[in-house]
Design a protein around this motif. Sequence first.
Motif, PDB file in Angstrom:
ATOM      1  N   LEU A 425       0.808  -1.214   0.000  1.00 54.92           N
ATOM      2  CA  LEU A 425       0.000   0.000   0.000  1.00 54.92           C
ATOM      3  C   LEU A 425       0.838   1.260   0.000  1.00 54.92           C
ATOM      4  N   GLY A 426       2.173   1.108   0.004  1.00 56.91           N
ATOM      5  CA  GLY A 426       3.047   2.271   0.014  1.00 56.91           C
ATOM      6  C   GLY A 426       3.392   2.764   1.410  1.00 56.91           C
ATOM      7  N   VAL A 427       3.091   1.966   2.460  1.00 56.92           N
ATOM      8  CA  VAL A 427       3.453   2.345   3.823  1.00 56.92           C
ATOM      9  C   VAL A 427       4.897   1.927   4.086  1.00 56.92           C
ATOM     10  N   VAL A 428       5.733   2.903   4.456  1.00 61.39           N
ATOM     11  CA  VAL A 428       7.153   2.663   4.706  1.00 61.39           C
ATOM     12  C   VAL A 428       7.376   2.566   6.218  1.00 61.39           C
ATOM     13  N   LEU A 477       6.764   6.423 -11.410  1.00 60.54           N
ATOM     14  CA  LEU A 477       7.555   5.581 -12.288  1.00 60.54           C
ATOM     15  C   LEU A 477       8.849   5.097 -11.645  1.00 60.54           C
ATOM     16  N   ASN A 478       9.420   5.896 -10.729  1.00 55.63           N
ATOM     17  CA  ASN A 478      10.655   5.439 -10.098  1.00 55.63           C
ATOM     18  C   ASN A 478      10.351   4.241  -9.202  1.00 55.63           C
ATOM     19  N   ASP A 479      11.218   3.217  -9.295  1.00 52.74           N
ATOM     20  CA  ASP A 479      10.931   1.961  -8.606  1.00 52.74           C
ATOM     21  C   ASP A 479      11.629   1.838  -7.262  1.00 52.74           C
ATOM     22  N   LYS A 480      12.312   2.903  -6.824  1.00 57.66           N
ATOM     23  CA  LYS A 480      13.009   2.852  -5.545  1.00 57.66           C
ATOM     24  C   LYS A 480      12.775   4.160  -4.798  1.00 57.66           C
ATOM     25  N   VAL A 481      12.970   4.123  -3.488  1.00 56.90           N
ATOM     26  CA  VAL A 481      12.901   5.313  -2.661  1.00 56.90           C
ATOM     27  C   VAL A 481      14.078   5.257  -1.686  1.00 56.90           C
ATOM     28  N   LYS A 502      18.323   2.284   0.673  1.00 57.19           N
ATOM     29  CA  LYS A 502      17.596   2.142  -0.588  1.00 57.19           C
ATOM     30  C   LYS A 502      16.519   1.073  -0.415  1.00 57.19           C
ATOM     31  N   LEU A 503      15.269   1.427  -0.713  1.00 58.70           N
ATOM     32  CA  LEU A 503      14.150   0.491  -0.583  1.00 58.70           C
ATOM     33  C   LEU A 503      13.466   0.317  -1.933  1.00 58.70           C
ATOM     34  N   ASP A 504      13.106  -0.916  -2.221  1.00 62.69           N
ATOM     35  CA  ASP A 504      12.361  -1.209  -3.450  1.00 62.69           C
ATOM     36  C   ASP A 504      10.880  -0.958  -3.216  1.00 62.69           C
ATOM     37  N   LYS A 505      10.274  -0.189  -4.108  1.00 64.27           N
ATOM     38  CA  LYS A 505       8.833   0.053  -4.036  1.00 64.27           C
ATOM     39  C   LYS A 505       8.093  -1.127  -4.659  1.00 64.27           C
ATOM     40  N   PRO A 506       6.857  -1.371  -4.214  1.00 66.79           N
ATOM     41  CA  PRO A 506       6.055  -2.402  -4.891  1.00 66.79           C
ATOM     42  C   PRO A 506       5.946  -2.072  -6.371  1.00 66.79           C
ATOM     43  N   ASP A 507       6.193  -3.066  -7.189  1.00 69.03           N
ATOM     44  CA  ASP A 507       6.262  -2.841  -8.644  1.00 69.03           C
ATOM     45  C   ASP A 507       4.942  -3.227  -9.295  1.00 69.03           C
ATOM     46  N   TYR A 508       4.209  -2.209  -9.770  1.00 69.19           N
ATOM     47  CA  TYR A 508       2.975  -2.457 -10.509  1.00 69.19           C
ATOM     48  C   TYR A 508       3.107  -2.025 -11.968  1.00 69.19           C
ATOM     49  N   ASN A 509       4.273  -1.502 -12.328  1.00 67.77           N
ATOM     50  CA  ASN A 509       4.475  -1.009 -13.688  1.00 67.77           C
ATOM     51  C   ASN A 509       5.312  -2.009 -14.481  1.00 67.77           C
ATOM     52  N   PRO A 510       4.743  -2.605 -15.524  1.00 62.14           N
ATOM     53  CA  PRO A 510       5.537  -3.543 -16.332  1.00 62.14           C
ATOM     54  C   PRO A 510       6.646  -2.807 -17.070  1.00 62.14           C
TER      55      PRO A 510
END
Length: 702
Positions: A425-428, A477-481, A502-510
């Motif tokens: 859900l984007g909660v860090v 679009l960026n896949d990391k935060v 460096k954290l990987d965001k959930p990837d929903y973009n092919p």
Amino acid sequence: MLKYNRNIKGIVTIVLLLFKVNVGFTQKSDAEEVPDEIKVIARPFTDNRILVRWGSTTPISFRKLNKYGYQLKRYTISISGQTLDKPIEKNLGFFKPAQPEEWLKVIESNNNAAIVAQSIFGKSFDVQGVGAMQGIINMSQEQQQRFTWALYACDQDFEVAKLAGLGFEDVEIKATEKYVYKVYSMVPETEMKIRDGGVFIGMQDYEALPKPLDVAAVFNDGRVMLNWNYKIHKTLFNSYFIERSTDGKNFKTLNKLPYTSLNSGGKVDTKRIYYIDSIPNDKIHYYRVKGRTPFGELSPASDIISGRGQKLLAFSPKITSKEIINDEKSVILEWEFSKEGNQHIKGFEVNRSDKVDGEYKTVVNNISPSTRKIRYDNIAPTNYITITALGKKGSNTRSYPVLVQPIDSIPPVKPIGLQGKVDSLGVVSLSWKANTETDMLGYRVFRGNNKNEEYTQVTVAPHRATTYYDSISVKMLNDKVYYKIVAVDQRFNMSEYSNVLKLDKPDYNPPSPPIVISYEVKKEKMFLKWANSSSKDVKKHEVYRRIKNNTPWNLITTIPQDSLKKEYTNWEDANIEGGRTYQYLIKAVDDSNLSSKNIKPVTIEVPRFQLLSGVKGFGSYVDKTNGFIELFWKVVQEKNVAELMIYKSLKGKKASLLRSVPSTIKRIVDEDVKPNNIYSYIIRPVFIDGSLGQVKMIEVTY
């Protein structure tokens, strides 16, 4: 009309903060123009069903839709990860509020049903007897109240939502499919245009509910004020249940009705929700919180928090001066305390701690009730000092701590151990090891979307805990935060930045698809050249092939990312056959196993590598007496041969077409001949698919 205009007093007994009902379909302030549309939400359940909820965005559209109804359709978009060329449509029905007699069966036993029925059918809608809420709600806006309370009550009871024509339970689903549920307005457009709404979901989207986060409590005299992070899960939970225990094991729910956040039309954006409970003093009480979704699900319980209430003196000391003397080794403290309170206390004592929230120890005692100034020797590099008034009846009051610190320009050490994770859900969730300095004030947290950009501070003030929760968009679009923190002491000296996390965001973009830019058939091989995917998280490329219009696609090779270092890839397919038409599809796959969305395959026609014979036994007969040359032959597989082309030339000269004959002809006579010449004859079959066969040639001396 429903003749049940019961007073809602005792039904809508809901503890309010401010006025905004969070029903999953956010209402806007009157000053903000709201479009007339339908909002849709849905959630999959582990028992293979999907619950769908919808509602309108304005009171007038709500009233119109109650009259004309809604239509719900389901579109199957993909099966087993493959997007369908044409979605499969299914009409799930038309929905309107149930007839009044159906409501009468349940309103006596279901308060939520009573509210919705009164909102839809009642002659008037008068919310009375709810205490402080009367000063908040503008009673003149009856339509707004009907709309708001109806949606709120539907969010508290899914069965009531279905009765109101605002919910549907889909049990005819498959785990391998993904759907779009669309809700359409049945209101005639000539009367009112209401935009339809939809949601894209499948069983693959199921996720267990999170627990409420960041629960805190402030214990006072006979009461406790609980608060927790409301904003971070506001899209999931529309209400809460608060539980209390006296032993930390057996909990009881305090609120019979769901506890929610209501505010003034969106003008107040609070991140936290508050709840006040009355408790007896001097006894430990334990609390935890559970969230509830618009579909009636209860979340796991939050972390447990505990404390006790204490009877306080009516008077408290306040430190007004701290003067460091004697070469930074002693301090003279002065404080204020009401003279009226002297008769209620035994005296004062001075307390000291290395940390503002640490354990305070008494360092000076037996201070008379009339004293307001004292000297404390042998101070440490960092001291948190309080003055405690000792009540005669056993209750004490303590001043706020003050920092007593000799001159200090040494910053804290660099924070270490920064770690974290990002949920779907984007909660860090961030955590790190606590600094050991005694004068620590807190930490500042910084965030960046790129490692080398200027980071943004996300904490408003120094954050005292060693955990921090942040919320980010997972659709960027960026896949990391990236995060880093600094430690801050009481003198506002700042440490070095921690190492970047460096954290990987959930990837929903092919990933972006590879693009074929050229191809060539050469030496019985297919040579392809394509531009590689430009996405940074690609781990491999997959090459699929099939004979044109034949399914399924066959994966014929996988090229790992290590082999894709250049911008382009040259690849050859040696396993092809002549006379066929092939289609190729190249997909990029990222480290979340998402495949690129390739729309058009590349179609390539491969010519035959070896020409077919078609003719055998090509011979001649010379008749000089009658002046002609006869040519004869046999046709192989006559049904596949369309015609035969016969060429003639003098030896060493250019040949020209002598005659074209159908495959049924087996001989011809050439009378255009002259003595003492050598003639060359060539015969070539032409097949019905337009391809040419092997050439046969003979020389004839005449």
